[in-house]
Design an enzyme around this catalytic site. Structure first.
Site, PDB file in Angstrom:
ATOM      1  N   ARG A   1      41.989  67.955  53.412  1.00  0.00           N
ATOM      2  CA  ARG A   1      41.951  67.351  55.042  1.00  0.00           C
ATOM      3  C   ARG A   1      40.663  68.259  55.559  1.00  0.00           C
ATOM      4  NH1 ARG A   1      46.485  64.315  54.140  1.00  0.00           N
ATOM      5  NH2 ARG A   1      48.058  64.792  52.961  1.00  0.00           N
TER       6      ARG A   1
ATOM      7  N   ASP B   1      50.265  68.373  59.180  1.00  0.00           N
ATOM      8  CA  ASP B   1      48.856  68.078  57.790  1.00  0.00           C
ATOM      9  C   ASP B   1      47.598  67.460  58.790  1.00  0.00           C
ATOM     10  OD1 ASP B   1      50.031  69.087  55.394  1.00  0.00           O
ATOM     11  OD2 ASP B   1      50.636  67.408  54.583  1.00  0.00           O
TER      12      ASP B   1
ATOM     13  N   SER C   1      60.048  73.394  56.372  1.00  0.00           N
ATOM     14  CA  SER C   1      59.615  72.764  54.377  1.00  0.00           C
ATOM     15  C   SER C   1      60.173  71.981  53.978  1.00  0.00           C
ATOM     16  CB  SER C   1      59.652  74.334  53.862  1.00  0.00           C
ATOM     17  OG  SER C   1      58.616  73.870  52.786  1.00  0.00           O
TER      18      SER C   1
ATOM     19  N   GLN D   1      58.975  70.981  51.248  1.00  0.00           N
ATOM     20  CA  GLN D   1      59.056  70.679  49.959  1.00  0.00           C
ATOM     21  C   GLN D   1      59.944  71.670  49.387  1.00  0.00           C
ATOM     22  OE1 GLN D   1      55.203  72.985  50.174  1.00  0.00           O
ATOM     23  NE2 GLN D   1      53.936  70.660  50.129  1.00  0.00           N
TER      24      GLN D   1
ATOM     25  N   LYS E   1      48.448  76.841  53.792  1.00  0.00           N
ATOM     26  CA  LYS E   1      48.059  75.693  53.394  1.00  0.00           C
ATOM     27  C   LYS E   1      47.285  76.256  52.213  1.00  0.00           C
ATOM     28  CE  LYS E   1      50.777  72.426  54.981  1.00  0.00           C
ATOM     29  NZ  LYS E   1      51.567  72.516  54.368  1.00  0.00           N
TER      30      LYS E   1
ATOM     31  N   ARG F   1      48.550  79.984  46.363  1.00  0.00           N
ATOM     32  CA  ARG F   1      49.287  79.069  47.314  1.00  0.00           C
ATOM     33  C   ARG F   1      51.085  80.193  47.493  1.00  0.00           C
ATOM     34  NH1 ARG F   1      48.519  75.120  49.850  1.00  0.00           N
ATOM     35  NH2 ARG F   1      50.273  74.803  51.125  1.00  0.00           N
TER      36      ARG F   1
ATOM     37  N   ARG G   1      43.902  76.333  57.867  1.00  0.00           N
ATOM     38  CA  ARG G   1      43.120  76.162  57.575  1.00  0.00           C
ATOM     39  C   ARG G   1      42.806  75.633  60.030  1.00  0.00           C
ATOM     40  NH1 ARG G   1      47.615  70.713  55.501  1.00  0.00           N
ATOM     41  NH2 ARG G   1      45.562  70.877  53.464  1.00  0.00           N
TER      42      ARG G   1
END
Length: 460
Positions: A412, A336, A183, A185, A363, A138, A367
């Protein structure tokens, strides 16, 4: 007890666990999903930065959060599990982190590692961070770049990836930072770094992201303000407060609730109640989208708990859902949930168009590619580009299924394909269900209690 939970999770994750989902009959009953992961992480970190004892009820005890608890112990806090979901944190105060004796292993948790990096970057200590194979791919430059503005030094692998060592700033300087991509985060990492920085730290985001950090900082006694102006959403934090310990009840995670909710919507005859779900407006984009598609999804007993809006969600089988174009500006509030939304879209009529979602490419896995590949293998038409994808629905209960899908070490993705199998004509299998423990350790037993048919496969 906490270490036992962690050791069991680690042992279960060490070996791939193939799983298969069969077409299910009606899903009925109550789905008591785990506590909110975002709030669980922040409760532990802010508790560790407070003076006194913070109590936490309903903490998510998945791998990701357990890794954050272990990290807070390494930085000097006393973190104790008293019973399932009930924890306490005896904090060291803002500026009180000590240098850890070992490498901080955050497993699969990008939220955990990014927030912890921010919290320690303005302490005069050094720490080395690593994770599993997925986390170590990441991008961390989006965190290390703003932390460098405070005076922290970071040394990672090429591309700003883990393992990474951070040398905290001895005399941190407050910053004014505009987040380049939506973001929560990054925003949170900068705000947590600002806690141990004199003066005012300012974060500007052009698009609102989940605001748990701002709400919880205010609850712990920090001086923080939010203004909307021409630049966007401007958050100002006054540094070096004495945070006050709190008694926290963690609402249940809307991202986890998405799975039983969506399973009920696409499985014939289903009626499922999911109690006590956090409905923070920066997190509830999926439920808004489902309703726009025609889902029979009701909010019951709406209320406010601990500063967060909460409700019980009732989801019923919805055979007449139609595809829509999801507004790109909604992406931050449901980033998500796009994998499981694509499963619902496959069971709707017409095209569901999802744009402005390039964040899905970086992610735990890519994804978009993971879901597009798996859906195509199961007979669903999918188009995709760098920051968009379109799922053409087969209609209710009409997805052919029958394929084996790769989870890519992504919880997920794994759960989304298992939900797909519950409503497909033929079973859907995944190569590895072990990553599910990172966020939803009771997923299998919970879905089985509602009537889902899940099994472990012997295939490798």
């Amino acid at each position: 007890a906490a270490e036992n939970v962690r050791n069991q999770a680690m042992s279960s994750h060490a070996v791939a666990r193939p799983m298969i989902a069969y077409k299910s009959g009606p899903l009925t009953g109550e789905a008591h999903v785990p506590g909110d992961k975002s709030i669980s992480h922040r409760s532990l970190i802010l508790g560790a930065l407070s003076v006194g004892t913070t109590t936490i009820k309903g903490l998510l005890e998945g791998d990701d959060v357990l890794d954050t608890a272990k990290a807070m112990r390494a930085f000097g806090a006393i973190v104790t599990q008293h019973a399932a979901g009930n924890w306490s944190v005896d904090g060291v105060g803002v500026g009180g982190f000590c240098e850890p004796d070992t490498v901080i292993d955050c497993g699969n948790s990008v939220t955990g590692v990014r927030l912890i990096m921010g919290a320690m970057a303005t302490h005069p200590i050094r720490a080395t961070f690593t994770g599993d194979a997925s986390l170590n791919k990441r991008p961390m430059a989006r965190i290390s770049d703003p932390l460098a503005l405070f005076g922290a030094q970071t040394y990672g692998r090429s591309g700003g990836r883990l393992p990474m060592t951070i040398i905290g700033a001895e005399t941190p300087t407050p910053v004014r930072y505009e987040v380049p991509v939506p973001s929560a985060q990054v925003k949170s990492a900068v705000l947590l770094a600002g806690l141990n920085t004199p003066g005012k730290t300012v974060v500007i985001e052009q698009e609102a992201t989940r605001d748990h950090t701002e709400r919880m900082l205010r609850g712990f006694g920090a001086e923080i303000s939010v203004q909307i102006n021409d630049a966007g959403r401007e958050i100002t934090l006054t540094g070096q407060p004495e945070l006050q310990p709190q008694d926290i009840t963690v609402p249940r995670d809307p991202s986890s609730a998405a799975f039983p909710v969506c399973a009920a919507l696409i499985t014939e005859g289903s009626d499922v109640l999911v109690p006590n779900i956090g409905l923070n407006p920066t997190r509830s984009g999926l439920f808004t989208t489902l309703r726009e598609m025609g889902a029979d999804l009701e909010y019951e007993n709406e209320r406010v708990e601990g500063g967060e809006p909460v409700a019980d969600l009732r989801a019923r089988f919805s055979p007449n859902m139609r595809g829509i174009e999801v507004p790109p500006e909604r992406a931050a509030s449901m980033i998500d949930e796009y994998p499981i939304l694509s499963v619902v879209a496959a069971n709707a009529q017409g095209d569901t168009v999802m744009r402005g979602v390039k964040e899905l490419r970086v992610k735990e896995s890519d994804r978009i590619d993971a879901m597009a590949t798996g859906l195509r293998a199961n007979g669903v038409t999918v188009e995709d580009g760098p920051d968009w994808w379109i799922v053409s629905g087969c209609g209710a209960q009409a997805v052919p299924g029958g394929a084996k899908c790769a989870s890519h070490l992504d919880h997920r993705i794994a759960m989304s394909f298992l939900i797909l199998g519950m409503a497909s004509k033929n079973p859907v299998s995944i190569d590895d269900g072990s990553p599910i423990a990172t966020s939803f350790p009771i997923f299998e037993s919970l879905m089985a209690s509602l009537g889902a048919r899940l099994e472990h496969s012997q295939e490798r």
